[in-house]
Scaffold this active site. Sequence first.
Site, PDB file in Angstrom:
ATOM      1  CG  ASN A 197      -2.251  -0.512   0.979  1.00  8.09           C
ATOM      2  OD1 ASN A 197      -2.545  -0.866  -0.164  1.00  8.09           O
ATOM      3  ND2 ASN A 197      -3.067  -0.594   1.996  1.00  8.09           N
ATOM      4  CB  CYS A 198       4.019   2.017   1.659  1.00  4.96           C
ATOM      5  SG  CYS A 198       3.642   1.228   3.245  1.00  4.96           S
TER       6      CYS A 198
END
Lengths: 187, 187, 187, 187, 187, 187, 187, 187, 187, 187
Positions: free
Chosen positions: D46-47
């Site tokens: 996700n980062c």
Amino acid sequence: MSLINTQVQPFKTQAFHNGKFITVTEESLKGKWSVLIFMPAAFTFNCPTEIEDAADNYAAFQAAGAEVYIVTTDTHFSHKVWHETSPAVGKAKFPLVGDPAHVLSKAFDVLIPEDGLAYRGTFVINPDGVIKTAEIHSNEIARDVAETLRKLKAAQYTAANPGQVCPAKWKEGAKTLTPSLDLVGKI
Amino acid sequence: MSLINTQVQPFKTQAFHNGKFITVTEESLKGKWSVLIFMPAAFTFNCPTEIEDAADNYAAFQAAGAEVYIVTTDTHFSHKVWHETSPAVGKAKFPLVGDPAHVLSKAFDVLIPEDGLAYRGTFVINPDGVIKTAEIHSNEIARDVAETLRKLKAAQYTAANPGQVCPAKWKEGAKTLTPSLDLVGKI
Amino acid sequence: MSLINTQVQPFKTQAFHNGKFITVTEESLKGKWSVLIFMPAAFTFNCPTEIEDAADNYAAFQAAGAEVYIVTTDTHFSHKVWHETSPAVGKAKFPLVGDPAHVLSKAFDVLIPEDGLAYRGTFVINPDGVIKTAEIHSNEIARDVAETLRKLKAAQYTAANPGQVCPAKWKEGAKTLTPSLDLVGKI
Amino acid sequence: MSLINTQVQPFKTQAFHNGKFITVTEESLKGKWSVLIFMPAAFTFNCPTEIEDAADNYAAFQAAGAEVYIVTTDTHFSHKVWHETSPAVGKAKFPLVGDPAHVLSKAFDVLIPEDGLAYRGTFVINPDGVIKTAEIHSNEIARDVAETLRKLKAAQYTAANPGQVCPAKWKEGAKTLTPSLDLVGKI
Amino acid sequence: MSLINTQVQPFKTQAFHNGKFITVTEESLKGKWSVLIFMPAAFTFNCPTEIEDAADNYAAFQAAGAEVYIVTTDTHFSHKVWHETSPAVGKAKFPLVGDPAHVLSKAFDVLIPEDGLAYRGTFVINPDGVIKTAEIHSNEIARDVAETLRKLKAAQYTAANPGQVCPAKWKEGAKTLTPSLDLVGKI
Amino acid sequence: MSLINTQVQPFKTQAFHNGKFITVTEESLKGKWSVLIFMPAAFTFNCPTEIEDAADNYAAFQAAGAEVYIVTTDTHFSHKVWHETSPAVGKAKFPLVGDPAHVLSKAFDVLIPEDGLAYRGTFVINPDGVIKTAEIHSNEIARDVAETLRKLKAAQYTAANPGQVCPAKWKEGAKTLTPSLDLVGKI
Amino acid sequence: MSLINTQVQPFKTQAFHNGKFITVTEESLKGKWSVLIFMPAAFTFNCPTEIEDAADNYAAFQAAGAEVYIVTTDTHFSHKVWHETSPAVGKAKFPLVGDPAHVLSKAFDVLIPEDGLAYRGTFVINPDGVIKTAEIHSNEIARDVAETLRKLKAAQYTAANPGQVCPAKWKEGAKTLTPSLDLVGKI
Amino acid sequence: MSLINTQVQPFKTQAFHNGKFITVTEESLKGKWSVLIFMPAAFTFNCPTEIEDAADNYAAFQAAGAEVYIVTTDTHFSHKVWHETSPAVGKAKFPLVGDPAHVLSKAFDVLIPEDGLAYRGTFVINPDGVIKTAEIHSNEIARDVAETLRKLKAAQYTAANPGQVCPAKWKEGAKTLTPSLDLVGKI
Amino acid sequence: MSLINTQVQPFKTQAFHNGKFITVTEESLKGKWSVLIFMPAAFTFNCPTEIEDAADNYAAFQAAGAEVYIVTTDTHFSHKVWHETSPAVGKAKFPLVGDPAHVLSKAFDVLIPEDGLAYRGTFVINPDGVIKTAEIHSNEIARDVAETLRKLKAAQYTAANPGQVCPAKWKEGAKTLTPSLDLVGKI
Amino acid sequence: MSLINTQVQPFKTQAFHNGKFITVTEESLKGKWSVLIFMPAAFTFNCPTEIEDAADNYAAFQAAGAEVYIVTTDTHFSHKVWHETSPAVGKAKFPLVGDPAHVLSKAFDVLIPEDGLAYRGTFVINPDGVIKTAEIHSNEIARDVAETLRKLKAAQYTAANPGQVCPAKWKEGAKTLTPSLDLVGKI
């Protein structure tokens, strides 16, 4: 923490009552309503007038099924002599409780430690030994037993009628309120 | 230790008074007599009747140079709405004090911690901020403002006349006692 | 330690819900998704607009199988009156939870101790009573319920699809990511 | 105690920013608005999407006079490589802050001690170094930078207009509320 | 107390090994000889040369029945990327162990707390999980894997031949000493 | 905490050196590089071989401007006799330091408390009294002084060239690395 | 508290005895009389003369059924060499006990902590491991074994004849005293 | 910690000396050598023989410039009577010191707490008040004053000749040793 | 807390009694009345006169079924000599108890710690080992045994006649009082 | 620790004396000799007889320059009534001291905590406020004032004649002893 709605703590002491010395404990208070009236000291000034006031209303307390207890940090020996020598105190037909060991005065938070004497405190206690009302005065200000009787009656009424509350200055026979959702914000 | 004859502890909170929000602190209580009347919660049952009782007697308190403060753990916002929506509370011309941080309720030992509400407690405080009488009821038992007024008068009289004490059920104008060695054991 | 992924602590309080007073505990939160929305005080300024925002989106929360709880440190009595007197709050069909004892506000670390009021905090809690998201604002800054709904959906999706994660600004129906060794260092 | 309205604690760490290594401390955050965005780990799933989301909105943050800081418990060495190897992260023009000593992650209460990684936490901080909003997610749930931007704008507006509050879902340009006695109980 | 001849403490972490992520614990170290090689940080300067040195000697370690573990406080995600992007590190066929929670670095007393990084520490551990040799350098000073291999061989020889000791600069095949009373004071 | 990059703690003890008894303290170690070599006990098995190994390399240590100190928990009296009676130890031209009070052995964390003997520990210390490398073996495993010399040289080189680091198995004259942003992730 | 009439504390150490290394514990001291003779250090000045003195009297100790133990904080290795190299010490046929871990020296309260050496202490211990006499000198003052033998004999005589005591300067064969009421105040 | 080479602790007590009662303190012991001889109790069995032994050697102690002190936990009153009634004790020309408060007996660690009596302890103290030798016996075993005299002489000799030590069984006039490097390991 | 009406604490000591040494414990005091008479020291000034006074009245104590115990912090050895040498003390036919360990003197709170001597204390103890009277003098002020006898008789009379109390200066045969309610306030 | 020869602790209380209420403190006791006589309670049985006994002897106490103080835990109010109503107590011309706060009863260690009453304790105090004699009885055993007078006289005599001591049953005018070395062991 407030004493209201807490159990009377255990104690054991001697009282002068109707010409005899009797032992009084927290168990003695159970099974009927009790009114504990602390006073600073035997043989002093306001105290006899307050005892006389209680004596004059004793029939009403008895009719309400309640016992009255006068408490000072004196001994029961002093209480006997007080009863014999004071015309006002001599009217008392209820126990005069000695608390020379300060156990009761500490338990009801009325002890003045530097004097070894109690403040004028009145407590209405239900038949389960639970404190329902408290009233404490600086010693120069006496109480009115009529108000104590009113509190007792209100406490008894609400105990007998769990769904109701007594409105301000309720007196026996007056209307009470039954809390309900509908009343919230409407009175 | 008993609160009687101790100073009111420092506090700072908001109140609704005569259509405004004001700040009330322990300093606000100084310079005149004060009567603090704690109640459990705005919008409930007995509380409006007690406020109405206080409002009906407010002229007498003012005549005696005393201010009345109603205190609950609600906010001053709730107090404004309460004042607007309750016919009984709407009569109040004295401050309705909010104590949502529980500071006053703890300082006067009337907080019920598990509920976040106060017991019905009434305190008469002298112009030096010293507590002279305390009266605390379980919440189903309402008070009678007439008795509070009697206590206030007795406290004022003995403050003004240091050498005298008020006997039982003393009312303004009645005789008082002047303690003296000669009276010891004689009443 | 962070509250995220911890169990809601035990509590018991009263709420106003659909014209009734109900008891809410940590057990009430179990079995479905919950959204706890803390606000500073009834009858104030932003709070009604935030409640109205929640009410306008309530159908979506219900469609998602989630219950919404508004919490303030006021009593449930105040909440009833608020519901009756505020057009905005009157739209609320979800529980308005009273926290006068500050138990919930402390458990979710949103209490302002010197005020006795809560910060604007929003928490999404899964059906096991585990906190998944937290959002806390200084009180002058209101929230947007649409974002809370987005978080709820993302939390529900990832709970239902353990092998996937929602990428930034994921909205229902958008693509998700399935973490795998191959993706490491490749996005 | 809540972090809201408290000062950022002292810290000192290294970041990768525009092709250089720089030192970042609590003093670096002063004098302008800051947005701290914690993420669990470089090179994960996700980062990068969240960084890309921030990068896509960076112009708006800059226009608002705010700096964005991405923080992970990785080193600044890893951040350089991440920036070089990830197309998404490579868009970042704001500092990528390393926190291998866990000082920042503990100070913002987002550390997962058993993993040595941070939760997804976003904090808006004013030019005096005071935290105004906090948002923390379990790591499988990503954030939406648009909402962070909305919070920043609301925080800036209310800071600039002390007498006003932003209502629910307020967006730049929308109407605000000016709290006053008259509004109490009226919205 | 010295770590020599003590058991490796319990730990659980993730490593990148031969294209996979694996879990490594203190139990993973049992049953064969292990060499733990701590390094400060992925993507830095000396570290790849040291890994390459280990990789060049890996056949010899394997021939000796020993596994090699590289450990940094980075994540296993960073280790995967490091392995992919560094020609030197790419040679590693042994596990690259992540210690972002600092558990291993503290257990072997090589953590630099203010940096969150490890010193260059090498530990030879026997098949029972007991530490036999330790070597720790300030980070600007690299190690020589040939010496580590020599220590491993000496440790293995003396383990296999309890009655003998290896003299200074002993290399595999060289003569050893058998301690005996007669030798005391004679060498 | 690791001993690396910490100051040698204060100590005071006696040594046998070149036919004399001398006092050695932490101040004796300052102003030049020092190599402390702990051994378990005089008159034992490996120890003379290790001293001989050091003696054979002593010219190189001296050329590097370093002093060598052999330390055991024996007295300096035993060291004199050991020097006189052991052909191997007799070659030592460096101080043989007695540590019967265990001060040095505890300060370098090499004491085996139940035996009162030291582990085989080697420490390279810079002219400011700061420990740069540590190496500790279980006592059945001897060291190789050549490796100690290599460490010393690397420590000296990096001290003299602050901007550089020695890569793996660096030997005097070999190439070093100058850390720079560009090298990050490129080796 | 005095050591006299207390049990020897548990210990375990190595000694050189008649060309062998043996283990000595508190159990080794049981079943016969023991004489423990502490000395500061092997290879020093007075110590050999004291050992020689003990050796010259060893036949008498053996005739008395007692074992002699020489103890220093040196190792048993040093004791072997001392025995081999010192003509005086070489006469010793009793155990030379090493105490490098300081266990015995602390148990008999003769350790000089800052030196790691023992004071000259002599202890006579009965077959139950109970200390009967203690004698401790500053190290520049040597002892006379003849006096130790006299003490041993007196201790043995009174142990064998519980009803008697040895008068001043009693030597074997001399008259003893039998305490009795009649003697009180008469000697 | 051993008492050897420590200062006598402060004390103040009464003694019987040459027909008078005198006060003795730690200051009384300074300026000349002192011999403190503890005994269990006046009027008992061995004690008079030991006092007689001391009395018979008193001239020698005086010639050596030393004072002798007999100490028991009795009072000085008992010591006067003992001196008058015991032919043996009557010979004593040195102080008989009372220690009924147990201060001296505790300071020299010879008190038997459950009896309130002292063990037979002898201490040689130098003119600076520093304890040089200690000797303690279980009470059934008497001492020999000749040995105490020998210790005193050795202590005096070594004090006067700092560079020398007295070998075993040294008697006045015998040869001493001068420690030197050359002697190490040679005796 | 006062010692009156508490049990004598456990003790064990030696006494001189009728030409023998006997052991006295708290059990020895049970089964008959006891009188403990503490004195400062044997062989002193007032003490013999007090013992003689006790001896002259011993027949009366015995007639009353009571034993007398003289106690000092001297030993029983001193007591024997005192008995033999003092004409006054020689009259004593009751035990002379030694308390050199100070156990009794502490238990009865008469020890002067800095002197190791007792105050003049007299205690009457009943056959159950309970202390009934205490009398303690500064040592320059002697006691009168006649008064002790009077106390003993009064203690015995009231023990035998539980319903009665002895009035002031009661002597055997005189009238006693029987407490009753009627007497309260009448004497 | 014994109270003998210690200062009276500070106190402040009220007494009834010659028809007035007076304040008594520890300073009141200074400048002349004092006799403190504790009693259990006013209006009881023995107490009046003891007060009468004191009153009958008051002239003698006054002649000796001493004041007498009767102390109970009653109030001074009770003492006034007691004085008025009891023929025996009415004879008292000395102060009747009230101790309802238990300060004096605790300071002289005569309080019975569970009763709040004092034991019968008598204390002779010198003009410096130092306690010289103590006498404490279980309450059923009365005292004899004649003995108190004898103690007072002896205390005064020895205070006035520091070199003398009063022998057993000394009465005014009788011979005293002058302690001297010669008398030791001779009486």
